[in-house]
Every structure is written in C-alpha cells, then in structure tokens.
Design an enzyme around this catalytic site. Structure first.
Site, PDB file in Angstrom:
ATOM      1  N   PHE A 128      76.198  58.443 -12.956  1.00 56.28           N
ATOM      2  CA  PHE A 128      75.551  57.366 -12.202  1.00 56.28           C
ATOM      3  C   PHE A 128      76.487  56.196 -11.889  1.00 56.28           C
ATOM      4  CE2 PHE A 128      72.516  58.792 -15.673  1.00 56.28           C
ATOM      5  CZ  PHE A 128      72.143  59.940 -14.991  1.00 56.28           C
ATOM      6  N   CYS A 129      77.762  56.481 -11.681  1.00 50.15           N
ATOM      7  CA  CYS A 129      78.738  55.436 -11.349  1.00 50.15           C
ATOM      8  C   CYS A 129      78.725  54.318 -12.392  1.00 50.15           C
ATOM      9  CB  CYS A 129      78.475  54.863  -9.953  1.00 50.15           C
ATOM     10  SG  CYS A 129      78.657  56.058  -8.629  1.00 50.15           S
ATOM     11  N   ASN A 130      78.593  54.687 -13.649  1.00 54.43           N
ATOM     12  CA  ASN A 130      78.598  53.696 -14.716  1.00 54.43           C
ATOM     13  C   ASN A 130      79.401  54.250 -15.894  1.00 54.43           C
ATOM     14  OD1 ASN A 130      77.878  51.847 -16.869  1.00 54.43           O
ATOM     15  ND2 ASN A 130      76.228  51.158 -15.536  1.00 54.43           N
TER      16      ASN A 130
END
Length: 796
Positions: free
Chosen positions: A411-413
C-alpha cells in the site's frame, strides 16, 4: 457474532447464503438516521460489488456528477488568466472553492491559504520545495508515512540535509530545543494508510510552544501533515489545534470520489513570509519578467505565486458540487466519522472472531488494539488451520471472483509494512535482488508474507458489506490446510493410482499453440506432427504484444479482447495469419529475415527475456485497431523459422514467452470434473451452471483423453513425474498455477466467474489455485521430437 454462528454451522462446500436484509441494531445510531439504504440506492447505484477500497478511492455520488454535468451544459468555464466575462466567472468560482474547502477543513482564509495541485503527492512535493530548510537542518518523517512523504528525502538529500526516519513517539525528543540543528522539516500522516492508525494534529502547536514563536520569526521546525487518508472520514478542525501545521496535504477524490485530478496544499498564512522562493515559475505566477535578463517579479498572493500554469478549473468547479452533495447526503463530516467508526469496530470484531474448528484464528489483524486510535482501514492476512499464512494475492484473486473489491500489497507505505509484517530493510533489499517487486505475485517469501490485505470503509459502507466479506473468508478458508494435497481432498479414489505405472490408456486429443502470447490459440490439424524445439512447441508464444516504453508484455487479464485475435499458421508459406471480427486478415512472415527487427527486452514472470520489435506500421496499426490500444508486435528470432534449434544462449532461458515451462498439458477428465463441480455448487437458477467450460478454457498446449474403459482419473496428472508421448520423454515441471485469465471466455472475450471461482474452492495446492501440469522436453534429439493428435500417452 450471531452471523458467524450461523455460518460456522454450514458445510464448506455449500455456497454462502444471501446477505441478511439488516443486522439488528449494529448501526442503529449511526446509519444516518436509518437513511443508509436509501442513500446507497439513489446516490450510489454503481455499487454492484462489495467495494472495500475507500482508502484507495471512495465512490462519487450521483447528485455530484449530475449537478456538475448540468453546470457544464449551461456555463462556459474559461481560462481564469483571461479577463472576459467567462474567465471572471471562472475565477470567482475558484476563489469561492478555496473558501469552501477551508470551511470543510475547519478553518478560514484568514488563517490558511489553499494552493490547488494535481493531487496530494504534488502538494507534499510543493511543501518540501518551499520549506526554508537549512543545509545543517533535518528532514524527519515518521514510520507510518506514505511513499509520497518518504520521497521527500531525495529532495532533502540533494540539499545536504540530514535524513532522520523516526517513530511518532520520538517527535518530542527530536524537536527539543536542546538538539536543534537549524531550520528543519517534520512530516507525518494524520492517518496511516496501511493500518489506519491515527496521529494527533496538534504537533505543530506543541512544537511552537516549545520555542515560543512570535509574529516576526518562525520556529526552526516546520510541520507537514499528510491528511489524504484522514480527511475522508474525520473532521480536520484546523482552528482547534492552536498554531496548526504549516502545511496540510489533501486529496479530493479520497474524500468525494471525484474529481480525481485535484489536490490541495493548505499553507498557514503566518508561515508565508518565511517560505523559500520556488526555483521554477510557470505561467500566471509572475507579475513581470524579461526575456533577455534573469529578472522576474512574483505575484504577491501566495495562491497565484505557487499555482504554476492554469489550474484545473473544471475539477475545481466539480469540487463545488462534491461539497454540495456531501453536505446534502451526510449533513456533515462528523456524521460520516460516526458511521465509519461504527463500521470499523464491527469489521474488526467480526474478523478477529473468525476461527477454524481447532480454535486458531483465520485472520491476523494488524493494529486496532491498545490505546492507539485507528481510522476505517483494516490490514490483515489470512492463515490456514495450522497457522500458516495463505498468500494474499491468492486471497485477492478469490475476492475479485466473489465480487469483493479490496487491496493487496504494501500500500505504498514501507515503514508500516516493515513494522507490522516484521520485515527488515536487508530482507526487502534481498527480495528486490531476486526480482521480487511491489505488485508482483510473490506474496510469500520463505513462508512469510511480504504484504497484506486491506479493507477500508467509506461514508456509504454498510454492515452487509462486512457480512459478505466475513462469509467469503469463512467459505474459502475455514479449516483449509495448505499442506494437505488437493488430490487427497477429492471425492474420488485417486489413491489407487500407481505411482510407477507406465500403462495409462490415453492419447493426445488436441495439440494447440498460441503464436502470440495471450491471444487465441490455433489447433494443429488432426494427425499433423508438430515439432518440439528446445524452446517448446514450434511457433508457440513466439510473439508478444507490447506497449511503448513498457517492459511487460500485454496480457489478456488486462486486455480481454486479445482473445478475439485468432491466429492460424500457413505451413506451406511459413506465415502467420491473424483474423479478428470486423477486420481484414493480416499476414505476417515467420521468417526473421523477412521482418524488420529492432532488439529490446521484456519480462515474463520476473524472467528477463529478449524481445525484438517488429518494425511495421501495417502490423502495429492492425493490432492497435483491433484492441483499441496502441501497441506493437515483438518476437524472439530464435523461435521463428530459421532459428528453432539454434545453439543455447545462456543469457536467456530455454523457453519461449511462455510463463513457467515449455508445454502445458490438461486432461479431458479433469476438465469434466470441474464442470461437474460448477453444476453442483450453483444455485438452481444460476446460469453459470449451464456454461460449458471445456479444456480449451485453460489454454493448454496438449489435451489428453482416456481410451477404452481404463479411464484417467480426474487430476491424476498431478501425480505424474514423467510423460511419454509416442516414446518422446517429457519431465513434469509441476502444476500450473492459475489466475483469473481462465475465466475469460476465449470465444467472446467476456469475463466470467468460472471456472476460476470453483477451482479456487476445490483445487489449491500450497495455497495456490492449480489446474494442469507443465512439461519440459528432455533428451538431446529435440530436432526429431514431435507431437500429434492421436499419439499414445504413457505416464509415471
């Protein structure tokens, strides 16, 4: 809990029942006074599936789109840099939109300025560019920061700034006056987009009080808050946080579903005099400049000074209608927050209550415990009854087939993913060196998940949506054991199969090749012997379709109409003829010397493969016209007419553009078994049960059928290790892992649920959906090996 008690009593092979009309009292105080069903019916008619990806993007309201379209039909939005009536009207709408957005954020133009950007990412970058950070200062970002915030470190590093990733709990120590190194930037999210964990908005005020700032100075620490995930389900109330952050990044589609091309950077007015001047300036940002001297005067108002070029005035006008619809439907963001909190609490409770019959958890939920506050985002992984992780990509595929939209990955984290999944930086770097990248199918590495599943809830999410998710998880994964062989769970006595027998009474029914990867197959004429080269069947997957500047071949999963491109080989002329509905036939030479070729590279299942572009406007235009996608044809010359048995090149694998192995074999008996399962599991009025799913649906190279009364048992092939075809020997390379592509009808290109949905319930091996087996040719006399329909099959 009553829901789960009812479901746990059901047999795993029984399809889940329809969702209940309501859940007693769960949202009695928070479903907008009983209006939720009516809201969904009138404002969100597009909700045909269970949509649980609101952190990715929420759903836009019908009244928003209708009002926006109506205004475009009666007004002329125009470039606000002009001075005519339409331009002045547009500028007034833009100015009013700024005021309304500030009111939504709980502040006013007296305290904050609104600079419109392309998205929240652009807002974050702009904040970093104009922060007057000093060379000896620091850029600090907290663990839960989105990739767009982490990316600021590259800009900071270019300025010689010290980089400092920290935990949120370290902020007090890091910003203490005793260790101040100069003007610095602190960035953190108001809500983590991985776990949903929330963080207070009063950090800037706390820091300001530490330093006792005045109107003539700015404290050495500037604060940037990423509010993209938070603002969709909670009020910002910026005026309630004292000094307030210097910057707040927002995304409109995260809150309203549309417009998608609009973000905003809110800048505290008291910070404006201390901002760094942007190095680049665009149209509309300067009050005067010269062509031949390095002189320019910037506009005085901060909005015009920072909005390069013409703002997205159409989307800004759309924002008005988004705000109107949101207020009319939900009354206030506080009502949305109340609803989202209730849905989240219910979802977390139900997911944590899911159990296998032995008492083990079905879901491992990350966060949503202790004293921390969490928003309407829940990350989790699924485990089997022995406590082993099931690949999240497989769960996502099954969810799609069940009509449930969720998210899978990291999740791009990166920081939150490393935290909750216990992944170290060296581990991630090792994975990358092995070719594993975000978004690929490598979901488990050494039996450990490298990502997770995420469900997130919006203003219109219902309890029934959560119930459907819970039913799906119970139906698919309750009591599932990854180490248990799929064959041992079949309702047939496959255990009688002799592991050493070489007397399977079977023959080749059809031989099929796929000259262009992911396009329709071509059946070799009955009785025609077809050469097996060191790369697989001759002409099989020798071509791929490519987009400009892409390393990945086009796939039918993304472009279903590829199934409509039907190839046939003209053996006498050594040409490939392509047919497609509504288009004249296209003829392509299979001799590399007849083609204008240009070398490039591509990747197939993370494997580097040489691809040579076929430079032909005629071919590219035909393919692009059929698919309505700009593309071109590429090939591997070794696989064409004069290169079928060229010497091995160690730089590239000994197979064509096929995914895992040279040849895919399926049996008629296994295909019929799946058809029977589909009919058994379908409801009486389900048209799916009447769909003919033959072996061609699985895109095989060889279809095998039984002879006489000594029948091949369904899925017996999964036990084979060697296959002999008229004496030619093939090694079994393992089962073929399947994806949703097998549910694209190869004749109509329509997406269906079957047979993938049924295979997912019945045929999982090590957590992966399988059907058919891979074969690799063995021996040194490949140039004399061939296969034809009617050939005798023996297996061991």
């Amino acid at each position: 809990m009553e829901l789960q008690k009812r479901l746990l009593a059901q047999q795993p092979a029984t399809p889940p029942p329809s969702p209940p009309a309501s859940t007693n009292g769960i949202l009695s105080a928070s479903d907008y006074n009983g209006r939720l069903d009516e809201i969904r019916r009138t404002e969100y008619p597009q909700l045909k599936t269970v949509f649980l990806d609101h952190t990715g993007s929420t759903v836009c309201a019908a009244s928003h789109i209708q009002a926006f379209a109506a205004e475009l039909m009666t007004q002329i939005p125009a470039n606000p840099h002009s001075r005519h009536v339409e331009s002045q009207w547009t500028q007034a709408r833009i100015d009013h939109a700024r005021d309304r957005l500030l009111a939504f954020a709980g502040t006013s133009a007296e305290r904050y300025a609104v600079v419109f950007t392309a998205n929240a990412t652009a807002a974050i970058r702009l904040a970093a560019e104009i922060t007057p950070i000093e060379q000896h200062g620091e850029f600090c970002y907290t663990r839960e920061s989105h990739t767009s915030v982490v990316g600021v470190r590259s800009l900071a590093a270019d300025q010689g700034v010290h980089l400092r990733p920290i935990e949120f709990t370290d902020i007090g120590e890091v910003t203490a006056p005793a260790r101040c190194r100069g003007t610095s930037l602190l960035a953190y999210p108001a809500q983590c987009n991985f776990s949903g964990q929330r963080f207070p908005l009063n950090v800037a005020d706390t820091v300001s009080k530490l330093y006792g700032s005045t109107s003539d100075t700015h404290v050495p620490w500037w604060v940037l808050v990423d509010a993209a995930a938070y603002a969709a389900s909670s009020p910002l109330r910026l005026d309630a946080h004292g000094a307030g952050p210097d910057f707040v990044a927002m995304s409109m589609y995260k809150i309203f579903g549309a417009p998608t091309g609009l973000g905003a950077l809110l800048i505290r007015r008291s910070s404006v005099p201390f901002l760094r001047t942007k190095r680049y300036f665009g149209g509309g940002t300067v009050a005067g400049l010269t062509f031949d001297q390095p002189w320019q005067v910037y506009r005085s108002d901060i909005e015009a000074r920072l909005e390069d070029g013409t703002v997205n005035f159409h989307d800004i006008i759309s924002l008005h209608h988004a705000l109107d619809a949101h207020a009319n439907i939900y009354d206030s963001i506080d009502m949305v927050a109340r609803h989202a909190r209730a849905v989240t609490e219910y979802a977390v409770r139900e997911l944590r209550a899911l159990r296998h019959r032995n008492g083990r958890l079905v879901c491992e939920v990350y966060g949503h415990t202790g004293e921390s506050v969490f928003g309407p985002t829940v990350a989790f992984n699924v485990k089997d009854r022995a406590g082993r992780y099931i690949g999240y990509m497989e769960v996502e595929r099954l969810a799609v087939m069940a009509g449930i939209s969720l998210r899978a990955g990291r999740f791009c984290n990166p920081g939150a993913a490393q935290k909750w999944l216990c992944l170290s930086a060296p581990e991630l770097m090792k994975h990358a060196s092995l070719g594993y990248v975000c978004g690929d199918d490598h979901d488990l590495v050494d039996d450990k998940p490298v990502g997770a599943l995420r469900v997130s809830f919006g203003a219109m999410t219902s309890i029934e949506d959560i119930d459907q998710l819970v039913k799906f998880l119970l139906y698919q994964f309750r009591d599932y054991n990854m180490s248990e062989s799929a064959i041992s769970r079949l309702p047939i006595d496959t255990m009688e199969i002799s592991p050493t027998a070489l007397s399977v009474n079977a023959q080749v029914d059809k031989v099929i090749i796929y000259p262009i990867k992911s396009c329709h197959g071509w059946t070799v004429p009955s009785g025609t012997s077809w050469l097996v080269t060191r790369h697989g069947l001759k002409y099989d997957r020798v071509f791929v379709l490519m987009r400009e500047h892409s390393l990945l071949p086009m796939q039918q999963k993304q472009v279903p109409n590829m199934a409509l491109i039907r190839p046939r080989v003209d053996i006498d002329k050594s040409t490939l003829v392509l047919d497609a509905p509504g288009h004249e036939s296209l003829e392509i030479s299979l001799r590399p010397e007849d083609l204008k070729l240009e070398t490039t590279e591509t990747q197939v299942c993370s494997t580097r493969v040489r691809a040579v572009r076929v430079r032909s406007d005629r071919i590219s235009l035909w393919l692009s016209s059929v698919l309505s996608v700009s593309c071109y044809l590429a090939c591997e010359p070794r696989l064409l007419e004069s290169g079928a048995n060229t010497p091995h090149n160690s730089c590239y694998p000994d197979k064509s553009f096929a995914n895992k192995a040279q040849i895919l074999m399926v049996t008629q008996e296994s295909s019929r078994q799946v058809e029977q399962w589909i009919a058994e599991d379908a409801a009486p009025d389900d048209a799916t049960s009447r769909i003919r799913v033959g072996p061609m649906q699985y895109r095989p190279n060889i279809i095998v059928k039984s002879l006489g009364t000594d029948m091949i048992k369904p899925f017996e092939e999964l036990k084979w290790t060697l296959v002999h075809v008229d004496g030619s020997r093939f090694a079994v390379a393992g089962p073929c892992r399947r994806c949703q592509m097998i549910s694209i009808d190869q004749e109509s290109a329509k997406k269906l649920k079957e047979p993938y949905a049924t295979l997912a319930r019945r045929m999982r091996v090590d957590g992966k959906v399988v059907f058919g087996i891979y074969l690799n040719a063995t021996g040194s006399l490949l140039s004399t090996t061939s296969i034809k329909s009617g050939a005798t099959i023996n297996a061991a």
